[in-house]
Design a protein around this motif. Structure first.
Motif, PDB file in Angstrom:
ATOM      1  N   ALA A  48      -5.727  11.410   9.799  1.00 18.23           N
ATOM      2  CA  ALA A  48      -6.590  11.604  10.970  1.00 18.23           C
ATOM      3  C   ALA A  48      -7.545  10.430  11.184  1.00 18.23           C
ATOM      4  O   ALA A  48      -8.422  10.499  12.032  1.00 18.23           O
ATOM      5  CB  ALA A  48      -7.375  12.900  10.819  1.00 18.23           C
ATOM      6  N   CYS A  49      -7.347   9.340  10.404  1.00 17.06           N
ATOM      7  CA  CYS A  49      -8.242   8.184  10.476  1.00 17.06           C
ATOM      8  C   CYS A  49      -7.589   6.984  11.146  1.00 17.06           C
ATOM      9  O   CYS A  49      -6.411   6.699  10.920  1.00 17.06           O
ATOM     10  CB  CYS A  49      -8.659   7.753   9.072  1.00 17.06           C
ATOM     11  N   VAL A  50      -8.385   6.267  11.918  1.00 10.65           N
ATOM     12  CA  VAL A  50      -8.014   4.947  12.416  1.00 10.65           C
ATOM     13  C   VAL A  50      -8.832   3.957  11.604  1.00 10.65           C
ATOM     14  O   VAL A  50     -10.047   4.102  11.473  1.00 10.65           O
ATOM     15  CB  VAL A  50      -8.322   4.803  13.920  1.00 10.65           C
ATOM     16  N   TYR A  51      -8.158   2.959  11.043  1.00 10.80           N
ATOM     17  CA  TYR A  51      -8.823   1.956  10.217  1.00 10.80           C
ATOM     18  C   TYR A  51      -8.698   0.583  10.865  1.00 10.80           C
ATOM     19  O   TYR A  51      -7.609   0.180  11.269  1.00 10.80           O
ATOM     20  CB  TYR A  51      -8.224   1.918   8.812  1.00 10.80           C
ATOM     21  N   VAL A  52      -9.821  -0.149  10.944  1.00  8.70           N
ATOM     22  CA  VAL A  52      -9.857  -1.472  11.575  1.00  8.70           C
ATOM     23  C   VAL A  52     -10.329  -2.510  10.565  1.00  8.70           C
ATOM     24  O   VAL A  52     -11.375  -2.340   9.935  1.00  8.70           O
ATOM     25  CB  VAL A  52     -10.807  -1.488  12.794  1.00  8.70           C
ATOM     26  N   ASP A  53      -9.566  -3.597  10.438  1.00  7.48           N
ATOM     27  CA  ASP A  53      -9.929  -4.685   9.524  1.00  7.48           C
ATOM     28  C   ASP A  53      -9.361  -5.988  10.073  1.00  7.48           C
ATOM     29  O   ASP A  53      -8.321  -5.984  10.734  1.00  7.48           O
ATOM     30  CB  ASP A  53      -9.340  -4.412   8.131  1.00  7.48           C
ATOM     31  N   ASP A  54     -10.039  -7.091   9.767  1.00  6.12           N
ATOM     32  CA  ASP A  54      -9.564  -8.394  10.223  1.00  6.12           C
ATOM     33  C   ASP A  54      -8.557  -9.017   9.260  1.00  6.12           C
ATOM     34  O   ASP A  54      -7.978 -10.058   9.564  1.00  6.12           O
ATOM     35  CB  ASP A  54     -10.737  -9.352  10.464  1.00  6.12           C
ATOM     36  N   ILE A  55      -8.320  -8.388   8.116  1.00  7.01           N
ATOM     37  CA  ILE A  55      -7.341  -8.896   7.150  1.00  7.01           C
ATOM     38  C   ILE A  55      -6.124  -7.982   7.163  1.00  7.01           C
ATOM     39  O   ILE A  55      -6.217  -6.794   6.832  1.00  7.01           O
ATOM     40  CB  ILE A  55      -7.964  -9.006   5.748  1.00  7.01           C
ATOM     41  N   ARG A  56      -5.004  -8.539   7.544  1.00  2.75           N
ATOM     42  CA  ARG A  56      -3.773  -7.763   7.718  1.00  2.75           C
ATOM     43  C   ARG A  56      -3.382  -6.977   6.461  1.00  2.75           C
ATOM     44  O   ARG A  56      -2.989  -5.818   6.546  1.00  2.75           O
ATOM     45  CB  ARG A  56      -2.643  -8.683   8.162  1.00  2.75           C
ATOM     46  N   ALA A  57      -3.484  -7.608   5.290  1.00  2.00           N
ATOM     47  CA  ALA A  57      -3.103  -6.926   4.045  1.00  2.00           C
ATOM     48  C   ALA A  57      -3.944  -5.672   3.827  1.00  2.00           C
ATOM     49  O   ALA A  57      -3.450  -4.677   3.288  1.00  2.00           O
ATOM     50  CB  ALA A  57      -3.243  -7.876   2.861  1.00  2.00           C
ATOM     51  N   PHE A  58      -5.198  -5.705   4.261  1.00  2.47           N
ATOM     52  CA  PHE A  58      -6.072  -4.541   4.096  1.00  2.47           C
ATOM     53  C   PHE A  58      -5.716  -3.449   5.098  1.00  2.47           C
ATOM     54  O   PHE A  58      -5.833  -2.259   4.801  1.00  2.47           O
ATOM     55  CB  PHE A  58      -7.534  -4.942   4.201  1.00  2.47           C
ATOM     56  N   VAL A  59      -5.275  -3.839   6.280  1.00  3.57           N
ATOM     57  CA  VAL A  59      -4.784  -2.861   7.260  1.00  3.57           C
ATOM     58  C   VAL A  59      -3.538  -2.176   6.701  1.00  3.57           C
ATOM     59  O   VAL A  59      -3.403  -0.948   6.778  1.00  3.57           O
ATOM     60  CB  VAL A  59      -4.487  -3.529   8.618  1.00  3.57           C
ATOM     61  N   LEU A  60      -2.659  -2.953   6.103  1.00  6.82           N
ATOM     62  CA  LEU A  60      -1.434  -2.386   5.532  1.00  6.82           C
ATOM     63  C   LEU A  60      -1.744  -1.432   4.375  1.00  6.82           C
ATOM     64  O   LEU A  60      -1.042  -0.437   4.193  1.00  6.82           O
ATOM     65  CB  LEU A  60      -0.499  -3.503   5.080  1.00  6.82           C
ATOM     66  N   GLY A  61      -2.792  -1.704   3.622  1.00  6.42           N
ATOM     67  CA  GLY A  61      -3.219  -0.780   2.567  1.00  6.42           C
ATOM     68  C   GLY A  61      -3.615   0.567   3.140  1.00  6.42           C
ATOM     69  O   GLY A  61      -3.296   1.615   2.584  1.00  6.42           O
ATOM     70  N   ALA A  62      -4.324   0.538   4.263  1.00  6.42           N
ATOM     71  CA  ALA A  62      -4.721   1.786   4.925  1.00  6.42           C
ATOM     72  C   ALA A  62      -3.508   2.535   5.460  1.00  6.42           C
ATOM     73  O   ALA A  62      -3.411   3.759   5.331  1.00  6.42           O
ATOM     74  CB  ALA A  62      -5.708   1.489   6.052  1.00  6.42           C
ATOM     75  N   VAL A  63      -2.587   1.802   6.035  1.00  2.51           N
ATOM     76  CA  VAL A  63      -1.367   2.416   6.577  1.00  2.51           C
ATOM     77  C   VAL A  63      -0.566   3.075   5.448  1.00  2.51           C
ATOM     78  O   VAL A  63       0.017   4.145   5.642  1.00  2.51           O
ATOM     79  CB  VAL A  63      -0.529   1.359   7.340  1.00  2.51           C
ATOM     80  N   ALA A  64      -0.579   2.473   4.269  1.00  4.16           N
ATOM     81  CA  ALA A  64       0.160   3.023   3.133  1.00  4.16           C
ATOM     82  C   ALA A  64      -0.318   4.410   2.727  1.00  4.16           C
ATOM     83  O   ALA A  64       0.453   5.189   2.163  1.00  4.16           O
ATOM     84  CB  ALA A  64       0.065   2.073   1.937  1.00  4.16           C
ATOM     85  N   VAL A  65      -1.587   4.746   3.028  1.00  2.70           N
ATOM     86  CA  VAL A  65      -2.082   6.088   2.699  1.00  2.70           C
ATOM     87  C   VAL A  65      -2.021   7.032   3.901  1.00  2.70           C
ATOM     88  O   VAL A  65      -2.513   8.149   3.834  1.00  2.70           O
ATOM     89  CB  VAL A  65      -3.509   6.068   2.105  1.00  2.70           C
ATOM     90  N   GLY A  66      -1.452   6.562   5.006  1.00  2.00           N
ATOM     91  CA  GLY A  66      -1.262   7.432   6.169  1.00  2.00           C
ATOM     92  C   GLY A  66      -2.202   7.193   7.327  1.00  2.00           C
ATOM     93  O   GLY A  66      -2.112   7.870   8.352  1.00  2.00           O
TER      94      GLY A  66
END
Length: 121
Positions: free
Chosen positions: A81-99
């Protein structure tokens, strides 16, 4: 569908447009959190965050999946249920990995447009 907006600090929330988007999300009833790989909580944060999670204070950081899960728990919502915003792509992908739904912050205009589409801001 979405209940929360989680943003990175340096390079993301420090852009005035993103700070405005966080405030707008909070006004619309979304839970909000700041998630940073800093050593300590940044000073002078406004009262727009329901939680602040800083890697230097919890002992692990992005892109470790635990930090995203911790941020979601601290604001009381499921990662999906979260939208995560970051300027570093690898950190965005970390968030996507948890849903989480990830937004790679490349410019204030592009991010604002994406948040408008996702959250109606």
């Amino acid at each position: 569908m979405y209940q929360a907006l989680i943003v990175d600090y340096a390079g993301t929330y420090t852009d005035p447009e993103i700070a405005e988007a966080v405030e707008a999300a909070r006004v619309k009833g979304f839970r909000t959190a700041l998630l940073s790989n800093a050593d300590r909580t940044p000073g002078g944060l406004p009262e727009v965050f329901d939680a602040v999670v800083v890697s230097g204070e919890v002992g692990f950081g992005k892109p470790d999946e635990r930090i995203y899960e911790l941020a979601a728990r601290r604001i009381g919502v499921d990662a999906a249920a979260c939208v995560y915003v970051d300027d570093i792509r690898a950190f965005v992908l970390g968030a996507v990995a948890v849903g989480m739904t990830g937004v790679h912050h490349t410019s204030p205009e592009a991010t604002a447009e994406e948040l408008s589409a996702l959250l109606g801001l």
